[in-house]
Design an enzyme around this catalytic site. Structure first.
Site, PDB file in Angstrom:
ATOM      1  N   ASP A 157      -5.479  -4.462  -2.036  1.00  0.00           N
ATOM      2  CA  ASP A 157      -4.478  -4.122  -1.022  1.00  0.00           C
ATOM      3  C   ASP A 157      -3.870  -5.373  -0.386  1.00  0.00           C
ATOM      4  OD1 ASP A 157      -3.106  -3.166   1.246  1.00  0.00           O
ATOM      5  OD2 ASP A 157      -4.572  -1.577   1.564  1.00  0.00           O
TER       6      ASP A 157
ATOM      7  N   SER B 244       0.825  -1.199   0.000  1.00  0.00           N
ATOM      8  CA  SER B 244       0.000   0.000   0.000  1.00  0.00           C
ATOM      9  C   SER B 244       0.868   1.261   0.000  1.00  0.00           C
ATOM     10  CB  SER B 244      -0.960  -0.054   1.198  1.00  0.00           C
ATOM     11  OG  SER B 244      -1.968   0.908   1.088  1.00  0.00           O
TER      12      SER B 244
END
Length: 285
Positions: A154, A38
């Site tokens: 993610d 991320s």
């Protein structure tokens, strides 16, 4: 000796990575490769493209500052996942452009999760921007990004701090920067919107409150997700502990709260400076 740097996911909390990198850069701590998730992947890639850490911090603040926190444009971008993803793309594209993993001066592995097969996907080749968008695609906040036909989200869906990948890649020593918030033990029934976006008025929508007889269903479900991810996070850390483990004080920030970007950057600097002796000892070994 091969030193791996693991930069965890955590949205705006991940700006702390820029502060940590400022200290590592200043102290001339060599990094052989980076594993990022991320925001950790975004900052790790920008650093590996040759941008000094202080310029990373200033550049990100400048890009985010183009929109006032209360502007109609920012409010609109919070309404749909696609709009939010476009905004993130506008944030990172000026720093990355059409570059690929082959342009990196330090190898970077970007962590994502295949939302169909439910497995981690570590990416080390191809265009950088779509890969970073995938690694940052928090479910419910951003849509998955298709790469080679796989809907990727993610990497933090499974774990935000991939120390196990650094181990597999042959790191002799691992430096890890963890910005994933600890599991709350007092305010148990927070709601996902407040925690992720940082909008405290969301409590009126979800009906969350410590004085209620029973918490709202959304708060219970969010707590369940937090318990599961925290359990795996801690289990992974025990199985693959880093040699230097940094945890900047950023737990109180919302993942998408970009209104106080200097705060996590300074927290990263403070945390890294606590480990100066250990960092230099690591290099000497």
């Amino acid at each position: 000796m091969k030193i791996g740097l693991v930069l965890g996911g955590g949205g705006s909390r991940g700006f702390a990575h820029a502060g940590v990198l400022q200290v590592l850069h200043r102290e001339k701590i060599p990094i052989d490769f980076i594993v990022g998730t991320s925001m950790g992947a975004i900052i790790g890639v920008i650093y590996s493209l040759g941008m000094p850490p202080d310029e990373i911090a200033e550049g990100l603040k400048r890009e985010m500052g183009k929109e006032s926190p209360n502007s109609p444009l920012r409010s609109l971008s919070m309404l749909t996942s696609t709009a939010r993803q476009r905004r993130l793309e506008r944030l990172i594209e000026p720093h990355i452009g059409s570059k690929t993993f082959a342009d990196l001066t330090i190898p970077v592995t970007v962590m994502t999760v295949d939302m169909v097969k439910g497995e981690e996907v570590a990416i080390q080749s191809g265009p950088l921007v779509p890969t970073l968008l995938a690694s940052s695609a928090v479910p419910g906040v951003f849509p998955p990004v298709k790469i080679n036909g796989r809907p990727l989200s993610d990497g933090g869906v499974i774990d935000s701090l991939a120390t196990h990948v650094a181990t597999k890649q042959g790191a002799d020593k691992i430096i890890a920067v963890d910005v994933y918030p600890k599991l709350e033990e007092e305010a148990l029934w927070s709601d996902p919107v407040s925690d992720i976006i940082g909008l405290q008025w969301a409590t009126t929508i979800f009906g969350q409150g410590e004085n209620e007889r029973a918490p709202h269903m959304a708060s219970v479900m969010w707590r369940s997700v937090r318990v599961m991810t925290w359990h795996l996070h801690q289990k992974r850390l025990c199985e693959h502990p880093p040699d230097i483990y940094m945890r900047p004080e950023v737990d109180t920030l919302g993942s998408l709260d970009f209104t106080a970007m200097e705060e996590p950057i300074q927290a990263g600097i403070r945390e890294a400076e606590k480990y100066l002796a250990e960092l230099h000892a690591l290099v000497q070994k």
